[in-house]
Design a protein around this motif. Structure first.
Motif, PDB file in Angstrom:
ATOM      1  N   ASP A 128       0.843  -1.185   0.000  1.00 25.56           N
ATOM      2  CA  ASP A 128       0.000   0.000   0.000  1.00 25.56           C
ATOM      3  C   ASP A 128       0.886   1.244   0.000  1.00 25.56           C
ATOM      4  O   ASP A 128       1.639   1.459   0.948  1.00 25.56           O
ATOM      5  N   ASN A 174       6.034   8.031  12.672  1.00 27.72           N
ATOM      6  CA  ASN A 174       5.374   8.881  11.690  1.00 27.72           C
ATOM      7  C   ASN A 174       6.146   9.244  10.430  1.00 27.72           C
ATOM      8  O   ASN A 174       5.608   9.869   9.546  1.00 27.72           O
ATOM      9  N   ARG A 175       7.429   8.942  10.369  1.00 30.51           N
ATOM     10  CA  ARG A 175       8.194   9.499   9.236  1.00 30.51           C
ATOM     11  C   ARG A 175       8.571   8.452   8.188  1.00 30.51           C
ATOM     12  O   ARG A 175       9.538   8.614   7.461  1.00 30.51           O
ATOM     13  N   ARG A 207       5.849   1.736  15.797  1.00 25.49           N
ATOM     14  CA  ARG A 207       4.936   2.548  15.001  1.00 25.49           C
ATOM     15  C   ARG A 207       5.421   3.983  15.086  1.00 25.49           C
ATOM     16  O   ARG A 207       5.544   4.539  16.177  1.00 25.49           O
ATOM     17  N   GLU A 209       0.346   4.272   0.645  1.00 21.59           N
ATOM     18  CA  GLU A 209       0.131   5.221   1.733  1.00 21.59           C
ATOM     19  C   GLU A 209       0.374   4.595   3.099  1.00 21.59           C
ATOM     20  O   GLU A 209       0.570   5.291   4.077  1.00 21.59           O
ATOM     21  N   ASP A 210       0.345   3.291   3.171  1.00 30.41           N
ATOM     22  CA  ASP A 210       0.492   2.644   4.477  1.00 30.41           C
ATOM     23  C   ASP A 210       1.165   1.302   4.261  1.00 30.41           C
ATOM     24  O   ASP A 210       0.564   0.252   4.444  1.00 30.41           O
ATOM     25  N   ASP A 244       8.628   9.777   4.556  1.00 32.79           N
ATOM     26  CA  ASP A 244       9.096  11.145   4.294  1.00 32.79           C
ATOM     27  C   ASP A 244      10.464  11.173   3.638  1.00 32.79           C
ATOM     28  O   ASP A 244      11.308  10.318   3.873  1.00 32.79           O
ATOM     29  N   LYS A 265      11.809   9.265  19.290  1.00 32.75           N
ATOM     30  CA  LYS A 265      10.617   9.524  20.103  1.00 32.75           C
ATOM     31  C   LYS A 265       9.710   8.302  20.156  1.00 32.75           C
ATOM     32  O   LYS A 265       9.079   8.026  21.174  1.00 32.75           O
TER      33      LYS A 265
END
Lengths: 153, 686, 300
Positions: free
Chosen positions: C176, C198-199, C196, C178-179, C202, C229
């Protein structure tokens, strides 16, 4: 356009509710397409007799389009299923009858698929133009059915 | 001897621009059997029609061919005209040289040739037409309305107030639809339930409305004026006659943890429940999937589990053993008013053509909600008693970011259309939020603002000017969890710079799509629908509430996204059509039906097997001594819809479809040879 | 099992350890790598930024060579090489004129554009059950060699592995865009734990590593900070340029944009190699700028 300038003549047997209306939509949307197709309106593809197709070739058609509603969407519930079954069998006969099966297009075009109708018209016209004129049946008829004739392409 | 009149229409410039109409008329005059061939600017106008009537009278015409627009447009017009001149309307047909010729070609020579040939087909056909008389059928003056949302309610009330009976079928346990879930409506900020519930009660109490809630349409047979509908009344597991709506069962139910569908999953309900306090009818339903008794039974428990509701009920209304019932209703017209659902950004999609938003987390980020969920939060009778609170931790969000056009106008997600209502309800949401959370800041990411209704633009300006909503033109590329907040990565196109903001809650204005299962329902009704599932109207401009299936009408958001006033207007329009239909003494049906030639029929009954309507019966041919000679097929004129499948199937060609006989169709095919340029062709021409 | 192999320029230079670790794990997974004979540079960023025909021809030549060498499927570990080859395959399939011209330019009229291209991530994901089995066997055999079991890892896909979707997810969708989850599947098979964060998709600054180090610093800091983080002890990548930007440049990022990271960056093939019992030296881990041994000894 081929070098001989041959323009095929294509008869289209379409159902009133889906394809005819889809062709209307193509018209309302001014979608330009090849000029070679002559539509013959029928209430449903279920009405189409395979003899119509043979007759069309005999009377000057170089190609034929048969188009109706998508399966499950027939205005008369099941007419297009009968048409589909009929033509599955008919398909086996076509080459035997001396017609190149590439001259016939079967399609499902719904009332909202104006562009799809235009694509079918253009694709069929281009394909039949490549195959050249179909004169086999006409010659057969004109010759008074004398034997030994080549059925043509 | 045929004397056909040919009338070639210019249609202003629509046809004349590409087709040389005078030449077409001239060429067709050469066709054997054509007695009159002219061209004219506007055939459908009064003078145009007068030309036809005059020609019929003066030239003794036996048939009329109008080469013009599509028969779907004006066949009725011209048939009426020839009727007025004393000719049977079935001797008049149209050749489509506009939609199928002048509008789709540019080459004048080729288009003129094609137009000539298309008209010649119809001339040859009309030479073989027969005078057909209309078939009269009785009308059942009752209507079926499918869907009990605002559109269905309005249509039902209008028809019932017009003194006709209505059967209203709604699949949820209560009528009201999505409008009952809203807190306030734009542009007046009226309380939604306050304006809706009186209508709901009126519907329930109306003596001419038969309400079937928690029911679905199982099958539909028949045709306009004569539909037989089978409805599945799903079992509530409650005896509706005995229940008085006291709610004791609900109080007694030990399970309080099932997600509440009416509250879009934000609240909880019991297993025996009423979807919302103002539900109509106010009769509970037992959700068998969560009910301890039913689950016990399913697992094969030897002793009955729980049954606290039965014990608490003073009226003995709990009926665990009640099953679904099928009832039959006879109606003459049907209105489809099934409404919409909201598109979801999740991975699983109801429509395989749609994609979810992975960039927004596929719906896994808590506190990213959709418009209906926000309505439930804002609603005084909602899960938070009208306080805007985060679903994750119940805290009040100080910063809410609204994203418009989620799914809508996005070919990458499979949806091209605009959902029409979102710009308005987002503005409304920002105002509701500000009214409830005075220190809160609402930000809206938008592409355009579509506020085209009455008072709509003024309303959307209020959100900015009076309630301080901040509008940023641009889309959001990503939403991410950032601790307790949500990080929003957007772009400000008017400033030309990326924008990164933190939000405590994000509200997505998701697309308005048709209900799941709409294609199955449409197939049961033989109505067509588009690739999204929206029901197709008969003509987008001039016949917006009819479908192409006679007797079936459409109203509300199931045809296209629309707001409440438009849904209500459309519902009343559909009701008017139904009442108009019912005001006829009898219904005249097109006589294009099949007819069996008893002499030729051998009684093989292949036709009976293929007829989709079961319109073929057996007829016994007897002699004068009552001896049975043979059993042949017979077509029931009232039921036959005129598809012609029987004729194509008949091995002996004993059944003919009036209006599309073999003789007529072969005449059209034979005309393929005639080019209209001095070529006389072959074949039996009359 | 055999698969075609296109190492590309970077795997013999800045991405050497990617190649080394790949050569180590392939036989352990029962796969023979058949390197394309006489392969040429795919053109990467320089070709497609200057001349379309050149970029198509450079990439297509490798596909044509694979065809003549009877190689139906090619593994291209470098994400940029993969993207160039896949883009050429897609462009030539959709644009018949470009296809004809390219065949002319390459003087290969018989080229039929039939070769499939795979990333190392897709290849390893399809082998995940084998990796898991062998990793468990290795773990039970020896408790002393450096282990990745329980190591918290942030999977970094970068931009070119799963995007653009029309090119990389064609003709079949392997993940996928996007994911994506393929890398996480491989990481789990090795026994490590993907976090899990967020980047994942990117940009790291890519080629700007040489021309705009400030951009790389800014983007790299976001990635490293976010991974930390989220609790990651290391990053996993499948692209030599991502590796350069996040490993070689990690100190520069900390200096220019602030922050303290100390996050080793593994190639996905190195992680698999460790799980299958190979030594750090065998896998080329000694070439990394951010030392890896501390984090490997730390994990249980």
């Amino acid at each position: 356009m081929t070098s001989t300038g041959f323009e095929p003549k294509i008869a289209a047997f379409v159902c009133n509710w889906c394809t005819y209306t889809g062709a209307d939509l193509a018209g309302t949307s001014r979608i330009q397409m090849a000029t070679n197709v002559r539509i013959i309106r029928l209430p449903c593809t279920g009405r189409i007799d395979p003899l119509f197709i043979i007759k069309a070739f005999e009377r000057g058609a170089d190609g034929v389009i048969v188009s109706g509603c998508h399966p499950a969407d027939c205005h008369y519930t099941a007419g297009n299923y009968h048409a589909r079954r009929r033509f599955t069998l008919f398909n086996d006969f076509i080459e035997f009858l001396g017609i190149d099966s590439r001259r016939i297009t079967f399609s499902w075009v719904s009332a909202s698929e104006g562009q799809k109708w235009a694509d079918i018209v253009n694709d069929t016209t281009a394909r039949v133009r490549e195959l050249g004129p179909f004169s086999g049946y006409r010659d057969l008829v004109r010759s008074g059915l004398t034997g030994g004739q080549d059925a043509g392409t | 001897m045929s004397r056909i009149g040919v009338f070639v229409c210019h249609c202003g410039e629509n046809i004349a621009r590409t087709v040389d109409c005078a030449a077409v008329a001239k060429r067709l005059a050469e066709l054997p059997g054509v007695a009159h061939s002219v061209d004219y600017k506007y055939m459908c106008s009064d003078p145009g029609q007068a030309l036809i009537k005059q020609a019929i009278a003066e030239k003794g015409l036996t048939g009329v061919v109008v080469a013009a627009c599509s028969p779907h447009m004006h066949e009725k017009t011209f048939r009426r005209a020839v009727s007025g001149a004393g000719m049977n309307p079935h001797f008049c047909e149209m050749a489509n040289i506009r939609e199928h010729c002048s509008w789709i070609h540019e080459d004048r020579v080729k288009a003129t040739d094609k137009a000539t040939q298309l008209a010649s087909f119809i001339v040859e056909k009309v030479k073989r037409n027969r005078p057909l008389q209309p078939i009269h059928i009785p009308i059942e003056r009752r209507a079926l309305v499918i869907g009990g949302g605002i559109a269905g309610i309005q249509a039902s009330l209008d028809i019932a107030d017009g003194n006709r009976e209505v059967v209203l079928v709604e699949k949820e346990p209560s009528i009201g639809g999505h409008m009952s879930q809203l807190s306030e409506t734009f542009p007046t900020l009226d309380c939604s339930q306050c304006i809706l519930t009186p209508r709901m009660v009126e519907t329930y109490q109306h003596e001419r409305i038969r309400l079937h809630t928690y029911s679905e349409v199982e099958s539909v047979e028949g045709y306009i004026g004569n539909f037989t509908v089978r409805i599945r009344k799903k079992s509530r597991s409650i005896d509706e006659e005995k229940c008085n709506g006291c709610g004791a069962c609900i109080q007694a139910c030990p399970n309080r943890k099932s997600p509440n569908e009416f509250d879009t999953g934000l609240g909880k309900r019991t297993s025996v429940y009423v979807p919302f306090p103002q539900a109509v009818p106010n009769i509970p339903v037992i959700d068998r999937a969560s009910c301890l008794f039913f689950r016990g039974r399913a697992k094969g428990a030897k002793k009955d589990v729980c049954k606290k509701c039965e014990a608490a009920c003073g009226k003995g209304a709990i009926a665990f053993d009640r099953e679904d019932r099928i009832i039959e209703e006879k109606v003459g017209a049907i209105i489809i008013a099934t409404g919409y659902q909201l598109y979801s950004i999740g991975k699983e999609q109801a429509n395989s053509a749609f994609k979810g938003y992975g960039e927004y987390g596929y719906g896994t980020i808590p506190d990213v909600i959709d418009g209906l969920q926000f309505e439930r939060l804002a609603s005084a009778s909602g899960p938070t008693a009208g306080k805007i609170l985060r679903p994750s931790d119940g805290k009040e969000p100080k910063r809410i970011i609204f994203l418009q056009c989620i799914g809508s106008r996005d070919p990458a997600k499979g949806i091209q259309f605009c959902s029409k209502i979102c710009c308005m309800y987002v503005a409304k949401h920002t105002m509701l939020y500000k009214h409830k959370v005075h220190g809160g800041q609402a930000t809206v990411f938008f592409m355009d603002i579509r506020a085209a209704g009455k008072g709509y633009d003024e309303f959307s300006r209020r959100a900015i000017e009076e309630d301080g909503a901040r509008y940023i033109r641009g889309r959001v590329s990503k939403l991410e969890r950032d601790g307790e907040a949500i990080k929003v990565y957007g772009y400000d196109t008017l400033n030309g710079a990326p924008v990164v903001m933190d939000a405590d809650m994000v509200v997505l204005a998701t697309a308005m799509v048709p209900q799941t299962g709409i294609s199955t329902l449409a197939q049961k009704l033989s109505v067509s629908y588009d690739r999204y599932g929206f029901i197709n109207e008969a003509h987008p401009k001039l016949r917006p509430v009819e479908t192409n299936t006679a007797g079936i009408f459409v109203a509300g958001a199931c045809q296209a996204p629309r707001d409440i006033p438009d849904s209500v207007s459309m519902a009343s329009a559909a009701a008017a059509k139904v009442l108009g239909l019912f005001s006829n003494e009898k219904l005249e049906r097109e006589p294009s039906v099949a007819v069996v030639n008893r002499e030729l029929c051998t009684g093989c009954f292949h036709c009976q097997r293929v007829c989709p309507y079961g319109a073929i019966d057996r007829f016994e041919v007897k002699d004068r001594k009552d001896t049975l000679l043979k059993t042949v097929a017979e077509v029931n004129k009232g039921i036959c819809q005129g598809c012609g499948t029987c004729q194509a199937t008949c091995p002996s060609k004993s059944v003919e479809l009036e209006g599309f006989t073999d003789e007529q169709v072969f005449a059209e095919i034979n005309a393929l040879e005639w080019t209209g340029q001095g070529n006389s062709g072959e074949g039996g021409r009359r | 099992m055999k698969i075609g192999y296109y190492p590309g320029c970077s795997l013999s230079s800045t991405g050497r350890e990617y190649n080394e670790s790949l050569q180590v794990i392939a036989p352990l997974l029962g796969v023979t790598l058949q390197e394309i004979e006489d392969w040429n540079c795919c053109g990467a960023s320089s070709a497609h930024a200057t001349n379309r025909q050149l970029s198509l021809a450079l990439a297509a030549r490798n596909l044509a060579l694979a065809e003549t060498q009877a190689i139906p499927e090619v593994l291209a570990p470098c994400a940029a090489c993969y993207n160039r080859l896949a883009s050429a395959r897609h462009a030539l399939a959709k644009d018949t004129r470009a296809f004809e011209k390219t065949r002319e330019v390459l003087e290969r009229p018989e080229f039929s554009n039939s070769v499939r291209v795979k990333t190392s991530v897709e290849w390893l994901r399809d082998l995940a059950p084998v990796i898991q089995k062998k990793a468990e066997e290795t773990a039970s055999r020896s408790a002393t060699s450096p282990s990745v079991k329980g190591l918290k890892v942030a999977c970094y896909y970068g931009c070119l592995l799963v995007r653009p979707p029309e090119v990389t997810q064609w003709p079949t969708q392997w993940d996928d865009p996007e994911d994506p989850s393929s890398m996480e599947t491989v990481v789990r098979a090795t026994g490590a734990e993907p976090v899990r964060w967020n980047r994942r998709l990117d940009c790291c600054g890519a080629g700007f590593s040489l021309s705009r180090l400030d951009s790389v610093a800014r983007l790299g800091r976001e990635i490293l900070q976010e991974a930390k983080k989220a609790g990651a002890q290391a990053l996993v990548v499948a692209c030599p340029l991502c590796h350069v930007n996040l490993d070689f440049r990690q100190q520069a990022i900390a200096r220019k944009a602030g922050g303290e990271f100390d996050l080793p960056v593994f190639y996905i093939t190195e992680l698999v190699g460790l799980a299958l019992g190979a030594s750090q030296a065998q896998l080329g881990l000694n070439r990394h700028y951010v030392r890896t041994d501390s984090v490997l000894e730390r994990s249980p």
